[in-house]
Design a protein around this motif. Structure first.
Motif, short mmCIF file in Angstrom:
data_model
loop_
_atom_site.label_atom_id
_atom_site.label_comp_id
_atom_site.label_asym_id
_atom_site.label_seq_id
_atom_site.Cartn_x
_atom_site.Cartn_y
_atom_site.Cartn_z
N ASN A 123 72.60 -3.07 14.04
CA ASN A 123 73.49 -2.13 13.33
C ASN A 123 74.79 -2.79 12.91
O ASN A 123 75.24 -2.65 11.77
CB ASN A 123 73.85 -0.94 14.23
N VAL A 124 75.39 -3.48 13.85
CA VAL A 124 76.69 -4.10 13.59
C VAL A 124 76.52 -5.26 12.60
O VAL A 124 77.34 -5.46 11.70
CB VAL A 124 77.33 -4.58 14.91
N TYR A 150 78.96 -6.22 9.48
CA TYR A 150 80.07 -7.15 9.73
C TYR A 150 79.73 -8.62 9.97
O TYR A 150 80.62 -9.45 10.05
CB TYR A 150 80.91 -6.63 10.92
N GLY A 187 71.56 -0.70 21.33
CA GLY A 187 71.39 0.26 22.42
C GLY A 187 71.26 -0.37 23.80
O GLY A 187 70.96 -1.54 23.96
N GLY A 222 79.46 -3.40 20.17
CA GLY A 222 79.96 -2.46 21.17
C GLY A 222 79.84 -3.02 22.57
O GLY A 222 79.66 -4.23 22.77
N GLY A 223 79.90 -2.12 23.54
CA GLY A 223 79.88 -2.52 24.94
C GLY A 223 78.61 -3.26 25.35
O GLY A 223 78.66 -4.18 26.17
N VAL A 224 77.49 -2.87 24.76
CA VAL A 224 76.23 -3.51 25.11
C VAL A 224 76.26 -4.99 24.75
O VAL A 224 75.97 -5.87 25.57
CB VAL A 224 75.05 -2.79 24.40
N THR A 268 83.26 -0.75 18.79
CA THR A 268 83.25 0.69 19.09
C THR A 268 84.60 1.02 19.75
O THR A 268 85.23 0.13 20.34
CB THR A 268 82.13 1.09 20.08
N LEU A 302 85.00 2.81 22.35
CA LEU A 302 84.81 2.65 23.78
C LEU A 302 85.00 1.20 24.21
O LEU A 302 85.69 0.90 25.18
CB LEU A 302 83.40 3.13 24.18
N THR A 350 86.60 -1.61 11.58
CA THR A 350 85.18 -1.55 11.97
C THR A 350 84.80 -0.16 12.49
O THR A 350 83.64 0.21 12.48
CB THR A 350 84.83 -2.60 13.06
N LEU A 379 81.42 3.58 12.45
CA LEU A 379 80.89 4.04 13.74
C LEU A 379 80.48 5.51 13.62
O LEU A 379 81.26 6.31 13.12
CB LEU A 379 81.98 3.87 14.80
P1 ADP Z 1 79.35 1.27 23.65
O1 ADP Z 1 80.38 0.42 23.02
O2 ADP Z 1 79.58 2.72 23.42
O3 ADP Z 1 79.14 0.91 25.08
P2 ADP Z 1 76.95 0.26 22.14
O4 ADP Z 1 77.22 -1.17 22.17
O5 ADP Z 1 75.60 0.70 22.58
O6 ADP Z 1 77.91 1.09 23.03
O7 ADP Z 1 77.23 0.82 20.69
C1 ADP Z 1 76.90 2.14 20.37
C2 ADP Z 1 76.06 2.22 19.09
O8 ADP Z 1 76.91 2.05 17.96
C3 ADP Z 1 74.99 1.16 18.95
O9 ADP Z 1 73.88 1.76 18.31
C4 ADP Z 1 75.62 0.13 18.05
O10 ADP Z 1 74.66 -0.60 17.33
C5 ADP Z 1 76.45 0.98 17.14
N1 ADP Z 1 77.68 0.36 16.60
C6 ADP Z 1 78.58 -0.38 17.30
N2 ADP Z 1 79.64 -0.66 16.54
C7 ADP Z 1 79.41 -0.10 15.34
C8 ADP Z 1 80.16 -0.02 14.13
N3 ADP Z 1 81.39 -0.53 14.04
N4 ADP Z 1 79.60 0.62 13.08
C9 ADP Z 1 78.37 1.20 13.19
N5 ADP Z 1 77.63 1.19 14.30
C10 ADP Z 1 78.14 0.55 15.37
#
Ligand code: ADP
Ligand code: ZN
Length: 360
Positions: free
Chosen positions: A45-46, A50, A73, A105-107, A131, A133, A170, A174
Motif C-alpha cells: 500500500n505504502v 511513496y 497488515g 506504518g507500525g508493522v 501512519t 499511530l 503521507t 491514510l
Molecule cells: P499501524 O501503523 O497502525 O500499526 P500498519 O503498519 O498495519 O499499522 O498500517 C495500517 C494500514 O495502513 C496498512 O494497511 C498500511 O499498508 C496502510 N498505510 C500505512 N501508511 C499509509 C499511508 N500513508 N497511506 C495509505 N495507506 C497507508
C-alpha cells in the motif's frame, strides 16, 4: 519543520516533523554520515504512494538503494518475512556500513527495525512512519519485533533508530479509519501525562481531524516529546514507561479474542481506556466529569467507547488479559487514572469490575 530530540545518551536521535519531508529524505540521511547503500523496507500500500519519491531522493543524494516490499497488515509481521529480508540483504551484499530504512506504518517499522537490529548483529536504522499511530507511538522508543503464532510481539529487541522523519503529507492517503485509530494514542498522552494537551484536543479536534497543518504538526510533536521524555527516563520499561500501557490491558485482550481482525489497535485501546477510566472512577476516585470528558472526546474522534460481550467472549477476554505479557506472577496490573493528566501503575482490579467497565 519541527524537531523533537529523543534523549538516550549516545543513542539519542532526532524526530523531524513537517510537510514535504519525503522528497528531502536523501538529504536527511546524507547528514547522518551513514554508508552509501541502503535497503528500503515497505508494504504494497505504502509503496504505491511513496516508494518512488523516497528512492528518487536517496538516489539524488548518492545512495544505492534496494527495496523490499511486504504484504500489508499485521499478518506480515512474521519471522518468515524477516528471513526473506535477510536473504535479500545477503544477496545484495548489504554490508555493515549499509542501513535499513522503514517506510510505512507500525508493522513495517517493527519488522524493519528487527531486521536492522539483527542483520550482521546490527546496522543503522532510519524510520519514515506513514501512519499517525506510527508517528506518535511506535516510531518512538525503540521497541522492534515480530509476532509468533503464539502471540503478538513475542520476539524482538530494543533498538533505536538514527533518525525518524514524519512527513505530514503521507497522512493524506491514510484511510480515515486508520487516522482515527491513531487519535486514540494521541488522546492517551493527554490522559496519562498532559491535561493541557487534553484540553487543546477538546478545542481543536475538528482541525486535527481535517489535518490542519499547524494543529497536526504541533500535536504530533507534543506526543513525540511526551513519549521521548518517558522513554528517556525508562528505556527498558522498568518503571515509568508502564504508564504508556494505559487502556492497553483490556485493549490487547479485545484484539486477541477478536483474532486481530475486528478492531484496529487504536479502536481496541479506545474501549480499553474508557474501561480503565470507569474502573478508576470506582477504585481511584477519578472525577465523573473527567470520565465524561474522555468519552466525549473519543466519540468526537470517531472512536468506540464500549463493547457488549456474550458469556463466551467474556470468559475468553478474562483469560486473554491474564495471558498478556505485562502480567507478573499471575497478577494482572492495570494502569489507572486519578484524573485526566495523572495515572498510577500496578493496580489490581477484580474480574467483576473489569466486565462492568466495558459497557458504555
Ligand atoms: P499501524 O501503523 O497502525 O500499526 P500498519 O503498519 O498495519 O499499522 O498500517 C495500517 C494500514 O495502513 C496498512 O494497511 C498500511 O499498508 C496502510 N498505510 C500505512 N501508511 C499509509 C499511508 N500513508 N497511506 C495509505 N495507506 C497507508
Ligand atoms: Zn498502543
Amino acid at each position: 519543520m519541527r524537531t523533537v530530540k529523543v534523549p538516550l545518551s549516545d543513542r539519542s536521535y532526532p524526530i523531524r516533523i513537517g510537510k514535504g519531508l519525503l522528497s528531502d529524505l536523501g538529504n536527511h540521511c546524507a547528514r547522518l554520515g551513514l554508508g552509501n547503500s541502503c535497503a528500503l523496507i515497505t508494504d504494497t500500500n505504502v509503496s504505491r504512494h511513496y516508494r518512488k519519491a523516497a528512492l528518487q531522493s536517496l538516489k539524488t543524494h548518492g545512495f544505492k538503494a534496494i527495496s523490499i516490499c511486504l504484504p500489508p497488515g499485521e499478518k506480515a509481521k512474521t519471522l518468515k518475512n524477516v528471513q526473506r529480508c535477510f536473504t535479500l540483504l545477503a544477496k545484495h551484499r548489504m554490508e555493515r556500513g549499509s542501513f535499513i530504512l522503514a517506510l510505512g506504518g507500525g508493522v513495517v517499522g517493527d519488522l524493519a527495525g528487527f531486521v536492522a537490529a539483527t542483520h550482521l548483529r546490527g546496522v543503522s536504522f532510519v524510520q519514515v512512519p506513514t501512519t499517525l499511530l506510527a508517528q506518535v507511538d511506535s516510531s518512538v522508543g525503540g521497541k522492534v519485533g515480530v509476532n509468533l503464532p503464539e502471540g503478538k510481539n513475542l520476539v524482538g529487541a530494543f533498538y533505536q533508530p538514527k533518525l525518524v522523519v514524519c512527513d505530514l503529507d503521507t497522512l493524506q492517503t491514510l484511510p480515515i479509519r486508520e487516522f482515527r485509530a491513531g487519535l486514540a494514542e494521541v488522546i492517551k498522552y493527554g490522559i496519562i501525562y498532559d491535561a493541557k494537551l487534553f484540553g487543546q484536543l477538546e478545542r481543536k479536534m475538528p482541525q486535527l481531524m481535517a489535518q490542519d497543518t499547524s494543529v497536526l504538526s504541533a500535536t504530533i510533536a507534543r506526543c513525540c516529546r511526551i513519549k521521548a521524555e518517558v522513554v528517556g527516563y525508562d528505556e527498558k520499561e522498568e518503571g515509568l514507561r508502564a504508564i504508556l500501557n494505559f487502556g492497553h490491558t483490556i485493549g490487547h485482550g479485545l484484539e486477541a479474542i477478536s483474532g486481530y481482525g475486528k478492531y484496529l489497535h487504536g479502536e481496541a485501546i479506545s474501549i480499553g481506556q474508557m474501561a480503565a477510566a470507569r474502573i478508576s472512577r470506582v477504585l481511584c476516585g477519578m472525577p465523573a466529569a473527567d470520565v465524561d470528558r474522555m468519552a466525549a472526546l473519543f466519540v468526537r474522534a470517531g472512536l468506540p467507547t464500549g463493547v457488549k460481550l456474550n458469556k463466551t467472549q467474556t470468559r475468553r477476554l478474562l483469560a486473554a488479559i491474564k495471558l498478556d505479557k505485562k502480567v507478573e506472577g499471575g497478577k494482572v496490573k492495570f494502569v489507572l487514572a486519578k484524573r485526566i493528566g495523572k495515572v498510577i501503575t500496578s493496580q489490581k482490579v477484580p474480574d467483576e469490575l473489569v466486565l462492568q467497565s466495558l459497557l458504555d
